[in-house]
Design an enzyme around this catalytic site. Sequence first.
Site, mmCIF file in Angstrom:
data_model
loop_
_atom_site.group_PDB
_atom_site.id
_atom_site.type_symbol
_atom_site.label_atom_id
_atom_site.label_comp_id
_atom_site.label_asym_id
_atom_site.label_seq_id
_atom_site.Cartn_x
_atom_site.Cartn_y
_atom_site.Cartn_z
ATOM 1 N N GLY A 112 50.315 50.008 60.903
ATOM 2 C CA GLY A 112 49.692 49.186 61.928
ATOM 3 C C GLY A 112 48.449 48.443 61.504
ATOM 4 O O GLY A 112 47.720 47.931 62.348
ATOM 5 N N SER A 172 48.545 45.776 59.438
ATOM 6 C CA SER A 172 49.076 44.528 58.878
ATOM 7 C C SER A 172 49.601 44.707 57.465
ATOM 8 O O SER A 172 49.419 43.844 56.604
ATOM 9 C CB SER A 172 48.019 43.419 58.903
ATOM 10 O OG SER A 172 47.593 43.188 60.216
ATOM 11 N N SER A 173 50.300 45.813 57.228
ATOM 12 C CA SER A 173 50.913 46.018 55.921
ATOM 13 C C SER A 173 51.985 44.973 55.657
ATOM 14 O O SER A 173 52.250 44.628 54.505
ATOM 15 C CB SER A 173 51.495 47.424 55.804
ATOM 16 O OG SER A 173 52.419 47.695 56.847
ATOM 17 N N ALA A 179 51.927 41.676 56.561
ATOM 18 C CA ALA A 179 51.246 40.486 56.049
ATOM 19 C C ALA A 179 50.693 40.758 54.649
ATOM 20 O O ALA A 179 50.706 39.877 53.778
ATOM 21 C CB ALA A 179 50.120 40.071 56.989
ATOM 22 N N ASP A 237 46.342 38.277 61.063
ATOM 23 C CA ASP A 237 46.571 39.166 59.932
ATOM 24 C C ASP A 237 46.414 38.432 58.603
ATOM 25 O O ASP A 237 45.652 38.851 57.725
ATOM 26 C CB ASP A 237 47.968 39.776 60.012
ATOM 27 C CG ASP A 237 48.199 40.559 61.290
ATOM 28 O OD1 ASP A 237 47.211 40.864 61.977
ATOM 29 O OD2 ASP A 237 49.366 40.854 61.599
#
Length: 399
Positions: free
Chosen positions: A131, A133-134, A136, A179
């Site tokens: 959660g 923004s892995s 992006a 992100d």
Amino acid sequence: MEFPELEQQRRTLVDTFADEQEIGPQNMSVIASPYRICPLGAHIDHQGGPVLGMTINACTLMAFYRADDDQVRLKSRNYPGKVTFSLAEIPDSPGSFWGVYPRAAALALKESHQLDFGICGLLDGMLPGCGLSSSASVLLAYIHALARANDLTLSAWDYVNLTRRAENKYIGLNNGILDQTSIVFGQKNHLLHIDTLDQTVAKLQDRRDENDYRIIVAYSGYSRELTTSGYNSRVDECRLAAAELSRLAGRPGAQVLSGVEPSSFERFGAQLQTHVRKRAAHFFSESQRVMDGLTAWNNGDIETFGKLMNQSCASSIEQYECGVPAVCDLQQIVSGADGVLGSRFMGGGFGGCVVGLVRSSRATLAAEEIEAAYKQLHPEVAEQAFVRLSRSDDGVRFL
């Protein structure tokens, strides 16, 4: 309870990849693409709202080298299997769930640039699917690698827009630019004020001493997948609110809520369907919290900033109606811990993490107490859940 040192992670990844490929480390490149937190500005970037972002010292690492052909060949230390495809004929399905991301990156980049050379790479993510923004983060790693392999010169905003293109068109996530912009423009000891409508970024230096507070990252143990959660439906409801409010105000045509005056919501909000009204209420109140947060940050008032984070999370739950029970439980535990100034959940609350600010003098004890309390309340994820202490860091870069 600290994240591992980046240099140690880099060495381990490079050595592993060099042994597997039987090539020298000098023949490969390494990208660090950090994760981001959004202290304020929850769920409003896709509506053109103002947001605050910061990159942290946890990231996706990718070691790679240019292939002699147009093949993309990838392995991950986080997920099983390999991803292999030709850039000349990018397949409809990449063959594995994590292969969706390199495929999307290649398709987005190929729309505007010629790609003659593929890449061979090995990835390692510190917090995949948590959660922060892995998605992006890893997309930016792939786009940077493909650009370098093909001698492409891209601007910072090219990377932002290509990543959004990959997510919107090829992954199916109707998100905004929070992100990608945070990860591209991130700078250590700075908070980013992102105007998502005008696509501008202001870097605001931290006026507090680095040792005054730490960032807490508490992982719930539940991964989240936004394309199969309620994320996209909330985006649609916000757009419906924009269209209806602009019609009621006699100026039809607004597609996002930033195109609606707050006074129009005050006058006509009661006429909206309840759930649509709630989405609009969150947008306008969260936009104001961002502006209040800017004032607090620039004044070095981290206490007020933390309170605004708590208010943001409450609005996400009550007005935006997101947040699975376990993540809501975790947020309550984090914010209730002695020394914590405020917190809110990331990843839309559909699984993932809670991020908070804690006084440095209490950071380690608070992290231990939070982890113990949460695991006692949710023993079913005790093996997966964890709490880490973090700091701000620079954005995506080659090491």
